[in-house]
Design a protein around this motif. Structure first.
Motif, PDB file in Angstrom:
ATOM      1  N   ALA A 161       0.786  -1.154  -0.089  1.00 48.34           N
ATOM      2  CA  ALA A 161       0.074  -0.107  -0.017  1.00 48.34           C
ATOM      3  C   ALA A 161       0.850   1.411   0.022  1.00 48.34           C
ATOM      4  N   PHE A 162       0.392   2.261  -0.677  1.00 47.16           N
ATOM      5  CA  PHE A 162       1.021   3.412  -0.495  1.00 47.16           C
ATOM      6  C   PHE A 162       0.262   4.429   0.511  1.00 47.16           C
ATOM      7  N   GLU A 163       1.105   5.003   1.536  1.00 49.69           N
ATOM      8  CA  GLU A 163       0.476   5.762   2.436  1.00 49.69           C
ATOM      9  C   GLU A 163       0.258   7.145   2.252  1.00 49.69           C
ATOM     10  N   SER A 164       1.265   7.817   1.239  1.00 48.25           N
ATOM     11  CA  SER A 164       0.701   8.997   1.029  1.00 48.25           C
ATOM     12  C   SER A 164       1.116   9.433  -0.417  1.00 48.25           C
ATOM     13  N   SER A 173      -0.864   1.204 -13.807  1.00 46.52           N
ATOM     14  CA  SER A 173      -2.141   0.815 -13.190  1.00 46.52           C
ATOM     15  C   SER A 173      -2.868   1.842 -12.551  1.00 46.52           C
ATOM     16  N   GLN A 174      -4.187   1.782 -12.149  1.00 52.29           N
ATOM     17  CA  GLN A 174      -5.139   2.860 -11.456  1.00 52.29           C
ATOM     18  C   GLN A 174      -4.551   2.698 -10.050  1.00 52.29           C
ATOM     19  N   ILE A 175      -4.541   3.705  -9.334  1.00 50.75           N
ATOM     20  CA  ILE A 175      -4.311   3.841  -7.895  1.00 50.75           C
ATOM     21  C   ILE A 175      -5.702   4.452  -7.150  1.00 50.75           C
ATOM     22  N   ASP A 176      -5.872   4.088  -5.873  1.00 50.02           N
ATOM     23  CA  ASP A 176      -6.958   4.458  -5.337  1.00 50.02           C
ATOM     24  C   ASP A 176      -6.785   5.694  -4.236  1.00 50.02           C
ATOM     25  N   ILE A 177      -5.567   5.924  -4.266  1.00 49.62           N
ATOM     26  CA  ILE A 177      -5.216   7.211  -3.458  1.00 49.62           C
ATOM     27  C   ILE A 177      -5.022   8.423  -4.213  1.00 49.62           C
ATOM     28  N   ARG A 178      -5.737   9.579  -3.425  1.00 49.24           N
ATOM     29  CA  ARG A 178      -5.380  10.994  -4.184  1.00 49.24           C
ATOM     30  C   ARG A 178      -4.325  11.692  -3.588  1.00 49.24           C
ATOM     31  N   PRO A 179      -3.747  12.747  -4.211  1.00 46.46           N
ATOM     32  CA  PRO A 179      -2.923  13.665  -3.562  1.00 46.46           C
ATOM     33  C   PRO A 179      -3.484  14.024  -2.070  1.00 46.46           C
ATOM     34  N   LYS A 180      -2.622  14.116  -1.285  1.00 46.26           N
ATOM     35  CA  LYS A 180      -2.951  14.735  -0.004  1.00 46.26           C
ATOM     36  C   LYS A 180      -2.627  16.037   0.260  1.00 46.26           C
ATOM     37  N   ALA A 181      -1.641  16.755  -0.330  1.00 38.84           N
ATOM     38  CA  ALA A 181      -1.194  18.006  -0.342  1.00 38.84           C
ATOM     39  C   ALA A 181      -0.256  18.266  -1.295  1.00 38.84           C
ATOM     40  N   HIS A 182      -0.447  19.919  -1.602  1.00 35.92           N
ATOM     41  CA  HIS A 182       0.713  20.330  -2.328  1.00 35.92           C
ATOM     42  C   HIS A 182       1.735  20.845  -1.317  1.00 35.92           C
TER      43      HIS A 182
END
Length: 136
Positions: free
Chosen positions: A22-25, A103-112
């Motif tokens: 999993a990606f955390e951020s 691949s598609q990922i289900d996490i969106r950017p958290k911040a600039h």
């Protein structure tokens, strides 16, 4: 991304990889180093302390550059120059350029991040024209 397998490759296809875990951020970084790395307004990188990368092909085509005296590291394909994932063992983190994934990922950017360092032309970009194809 759950524990499903994500895949990616460079632009020319010489380097292919898969990532499990999993990606955390997910951050969009506007610092001057990331702007130079990406050639754009910001980098778009995914981070994980647990995901594992497997190089499927082309590992010999990977070059890694680190700015001396910094934690800023970039890996890229020696054939086409595309940004590639970097495993930073000293920091215990895998950094994956979002654009390198197929691949598609289900996490969106958290911040600039480093937003105060953004380029002077990087303001209100959402307000400019949107074209679905090439201009012309």
């Amino acid at each position: 991304m759950d524990d499903n397998l994500a895949t990616g490759q460079c632009l020319c296809g010489a380097v292919k990889f898969s990532i499990s875990g999993a990606f955390e951020s997910f951050f969009l970084c506007h610092c001057s180093r990331c702007r130079k790395d990406s050639g754009s307004a910001h980098s778009a990188n995914l981070f994980s302390s647990t995901a594992k990368i497997t190089w499927v092909s082309g590992e010999g085509n990977i070059k890694t550059f680190q700015i001396p005296g910094s934690r800023h590291v970039k890996s890229f394909c020696t054939e086409c120059g595309s940004a590639l994932p970097v495993s930073q063992a000293s920091a215990g983190i895998l950094v994956v350029p979002a654009g390198s994934l197929d691949s598609q990922i289900d996490i969106r950017p958290k911040a600039h991040i480093c937003f105060s360092s953004r380029a002077n032309w990087d303001n209100e970009l959402a307000s400019i024209a949107k074209i679905d194809g090439l201009p012309g």
